[in-house]
Design a protein around this motif. Structure first.
Motif, PDB file in Angstrom:
ATOM      1  N   VAL A 115       0.847  -1.194   0.000  1.00 60.99           N
ATOM      2  CA  VAL A 115       0.000   0.000   0.000  1.00 60.99           C
ATOM      3  C   VAL A 115       0.882   1.244   0.000  1.00 60.99           C
ATOM      4  O   VAL A 115       1.813   1.364   0.802  1.00 60.99           O
ATOM      5  N   ASN A 116       0.580   2.171  -0.893  1.00 57.67           N
ATOM      6  CA  ASN A 116       1.285   3.441  -0.972  1.00 57.67           C
ATOM      7  C   ASN A 116       0.609   4.413  -0.005  1.00 57.67           C
ATOM      8  O   ASN A 116      -0.435   4.985  -0.305  1.00 57.67           O
ATOM      9  N   ASN A 117       1.228   4.574   1.174  1.00 60.95           N
ATOM     10  CA  ASN A 117       0.622   5.390   2.218  1.00 60.95           C
ATOM     11  C   ASN A 117       1.160   6.817   2.248  1.00 60.95           C
ATOM     12  O   ASN A 117       1.024   7.505   3.258  1.00 60.95           O
ATOM     13  N   SER A 118       1.750   7.274   1.163  1.00 55.97           N
ATOM     14  CA  SER A 118       2.215   8.652   1.117  1.00 55.97           C
ATOM     15  C   SER A 118       1.005   9.596   1.147  1.00 55.97           C
ATOM     16  O   SER A 118      -0.108   9.191   0.791  1.00 55.97           O
ATOM     17  N   PRO A 119       1.178  10.850   1.565  1.00 53.74           N
ATOM     18  CA  PRO A 119       0.038  11.778   1.670  1.00 53.74           C
ATOM     19  C   PRO A 119      -0.734  11.948   0.366  1.00 53.74           C
ATOM     20  O   PRO A 119      -1.954  12.097   0.389  1.00 53.74           O
ATOM     21  N   SER A 120      -0.042  11.948  -0.756  1.00 53.57           N
ATOM     22  CA  SER A 120      -0.702  12.079  -2.061  1.00 53.57           C
ATOM     23  C   SER A 120      -0.191  10.971  -2.975  1.00 53.57           C
ATOM     24  O   SER A 120       0.635  11.204  -3.857  1.00 53.57           O
ATOM     25  N   PRO A 121      -0.678   9.739  -2.765  1.00 54.16           N
ATOM     26  CA  PRO A 121      -0.143   8.615  -3.536  1.00 54.16           C
ATOM     27  C   PRO A 121      -0.464   8.723  -5.022  1.00 54.16           C
ATOM     28  O   PRO A 121      -1.553   9.141  -5.410  1.00 54.16           O
ATOM     29  N   THR A 122       0.514   8.370  -5.835  1.00 57.03           N
ATOM     30  CA  THR A 122       0.331   8.352  -7.282  1.00 57.03           C
ATOM     31  C   THR A 122      -0.198   6.990  -7.711  1.00 57.03           C
ATOM     32  O   THR A 122       0.289   5.957  -7.263  1.00 57.03           O
ATOM     33  N   ASN A 123      -1.182   6.994  -8.584  1.00 51.53           N
ATOM     34  CA  ASN A 123      -1.738   5.732  -9.059  1.00 51.53           C
ATOM     35  C   ASN A 123      -0.703   4.938  -9.842  1.00 51.53           C
ATOM     36  O   ASN A 123       0.034   5.490 -10.659  1.00 51.53           O
ATOM     37  N   SER A 124      -0.665   3.633  -9.591  1.00 49.70           N
ATOM     38  CA  SER A 124       0.121   2.721 -10.408  1.00 49.70           C
ATOM     39  C   SER A 124      -0.772   2.175 -11.516  1.00 49.70           C
ATOM     40  O   SER A 124      -1.980   2.437 -11.555  1.00 49.70           O
ATOM     41  N   ALA A 125      -0.184   1.399 -12.425  1.00 47.12           N
ATOM     42  CA  ALA A 125      -0.988   0.749 -13.470  1.00 47.12           C
ATOM     43  C   ALA A 125      -2.027  -0.179 -12.848  1.00 47.12           C
ATOM     44  O   ALA A 125      -3.127  -0.352 -13.392  1.00 47.12           O
ATOM     45  N   HIS A 126      -1.707  -0.777 -11.689  1.00 51.04           N
ATOM     46  CA  HIS A 126      -2.667  -1.653 -11.016  1.00 51.04           C
ATOM     47  C   HIS A 126      -3.854  -0.854 -10.483  1.00 51.04           C
ATOM     48  O   HIS A 126      -4.999  -1.322 -10.541  1.00 51.04           O
ATOM     49  N   ASP A 127      -3.599   0.350  -9.962  1.00 46.62           N
ATOM     50  CA  ASP A 127      -4.708   1.216  -9.547  1.00 46.62           C
ATOM     51  C   ASP A 127      -5.608   1.538 -10.731  1.00 46.62           C
ATOM     52  O   ASP A 127      -6.841   1.523 -10.618  1.00 46.62           O
ATOM     53  N   ASP A 128      -4.998   1.840 -11.876  1.00 44.54           N
ATOM     54  CA  ASP A 128      -5.774   2.199 -13.060  1.00 44.54           C
ATOM     55  C   ASP A 128      -6.672   1.051 -13.513  1.00 44.54           C
ATOM     56  O   ASP A 128      -7.795   1.266 -13.996  1.00 44.54           O
ATOM     57  N   LEU A 129      -6.198  -0.174 -13.357  1.00 44.73           N
ATOM     58  CA  LEU A 129      -7.001  -1.322 -13.778  1.00 44.73           C
ATOM     59  C   LEU A 129      -8.092  -1.646 -12.757  1.00 44.73           C
ATOM     60  O   LEU A 129      -9.203  -2.037 -13.122  1.00 44.73           O
ATOM     61  N   LEU A 130      -7.786  -1.457 -11.464  1.00 40.24           N
ATOM     62  CA  LEU A 130      -8.699  -1.886 -10.405  1.00 40.24           C
ATOM     63  C   LEU A 130      -9.683  -0.816  -9.960  1.00 40.24           C
ATOM     64  O   LEU A 130     -10.559  -1.102  -9.140  1.00 40.24           O
ATOM     65  N   VAL A 131      -9.565   0.404 -10.457  1.00 39.72           N
ATOM     66  CA  VAL A 131     -10.413   1.484  -9.952  1.00 39.72           C
ATOM     67  C   VAL A 131     -11.894   1.105 -10.076  1.00 39.72           C
ATOM     68  O   VAL A 131     -12.350   0.657 -11.128  1.00 39.72           O
ATOM     69  N   THR A 132     -12.617   1.239  -8.959  1.00 41.01           N
ATOM     70  CA  THR A 132     -14.035   0.862  -8.880  1.00 41.01           C
ATOM     71  C   THR A 132     -14.275  -0.500  -9.541  1.00 41.01           C
ATOM     72  O   THR A 132     -14.954  -0.608 -10.569  1.00 41.01           O
ATOM     73  N   PRO A 133     -13.726  -1.570  -8.967  1.00 47.72           N
ATOM     74  CA  PRO A 133     -13.897  -2.889  -9.593  1.00 47.72           C
ATOM     75  C   PRO A 133     -15.362  -3.303  -9.619  1.00 47.72           C
ATOM     76  O   PRO A 133     -16.141  -2.944  -8.732  1.00 47.72           O
ATOM     77  N   PRO A 134     -15.761  -4.043 -10.633  1.00 44.63           N
ATOM     78  CA  PRO A 134     -17.172  -4.438 -10.748  1.00 44.63           C
ATOM     79  C   PRO A 134     -17.574  -5.424  -9.659  1.00 44.63           C
ATOM     80  O   PRO A 134     -16.748  -6.175  -9.131  1.00 44.63           O
TER      81      PRO A 134
END
Length: 229
Positions: A115-134
């Motif tokens: 988990v990227n716990n930085s104050p303003s985490p940057t999305n990874s490619a995995h975040d882009d694929l998983l955003v609001t999963p069905p």
């Protein structure tokens, strides 16, 4: 599965070359169903299936044979960890490839996700694929993802370079009780980890109940690991 690095399993001579295209490619993201739509099951996963781009852009070479990426799917608690790590990673990505031997000639590239716990985490490619999963039985969602960004590229330190490798099996059958569960699968676990944001982790885990979410139960198997430098 805990990777015991104390008794060295030897250095792997298997060669892996990733021939993924650079730039964004389209995946159909679904909640893979393993029963009815009324309740989730730990054998289910969120997965992305490549669509609308050539097979030649999603291949790897393993020991001189060409393997095609069939899907990437996620386990919402990791299933592999190094022996000196206190716990399993938050999420584990499995990039499943099929070789010239067909459905029983499989290679899985494993990416461990913290988990990227930085104050303003940057999305990874995995975040882009998983955003609001069905949700289960929802229609597939198109996602445009940086294909090459789904696996590590440049290690941050020598200790993160290379991978561990072993021969195992699928972690779940294609259908309950399916015989395909027992065929051997080549696993390559990258030492270098990637990240997802806390928001992505929360959304992904919300699809399952219980402390293990959709992580698979441990087995008594003790495969021999090897590694690349």
């Amino acid at each position: 599965m805990e990777i015991d690095t104390t008794p060295a399993g030897g250095t792997s001579t298997d060669t892996l070359y990733v021939n993924y295209a650079t730039g964004n490619r389209t995946f159909d993201v679904t909640h893979e169903n393993k029963g009815t739509c009324l309740s989730t099951h730990f054998e289910e996963d969120i997965r992305g299936v490549p669509v609308s781009f050539p097979v030649s852009e999603r291949q790897v070479s393993w020991n001189g044979n060409t393997y095609e990426l069939k899907n990437i799917h996620y386990h919402a608690k990791g299933e592999h960890k190094q022996d000196n790590q206190p716990d399993y990673p938050a999420v584990e990505a499995h990039l499943l490839h099929q070789g010239p031997g067909g459905a029983h000639d499989l290679l899985v590239l494993v990416v461990l996700l913290d988990v990227n716990n930085s104050p303003s985490p940057t999305n990874s490619a995995h975040d882009d694929l998983l955003v609001t999963p069905p949700n289960e039985c929802d229609p597939a969602i198109n996602r445009n993802v940086n294909l090459r960004g789904l696996i590590p590229t440049q290690p941050a330190s020598p200790a993160q370079a290379g991978s561990w490798r072993y021969v195992g099996s699928k972690t779940t059958p294609e259908t309950h009780g399916g015989s395909d569960y027992w065929y051997p699968v080549q696993f390559v676990i990258f030492k270098q980890r990637q990240t997802i944001t806390p928001t992505t982790l929360t959304m992904l885990r919300s699809r399952w109940s219980g402390p293990q979410f959709n992580a698979k139960p441990l087995t008594a198997a003790t495969p021999t690991f090897s590694e690349t430098p």
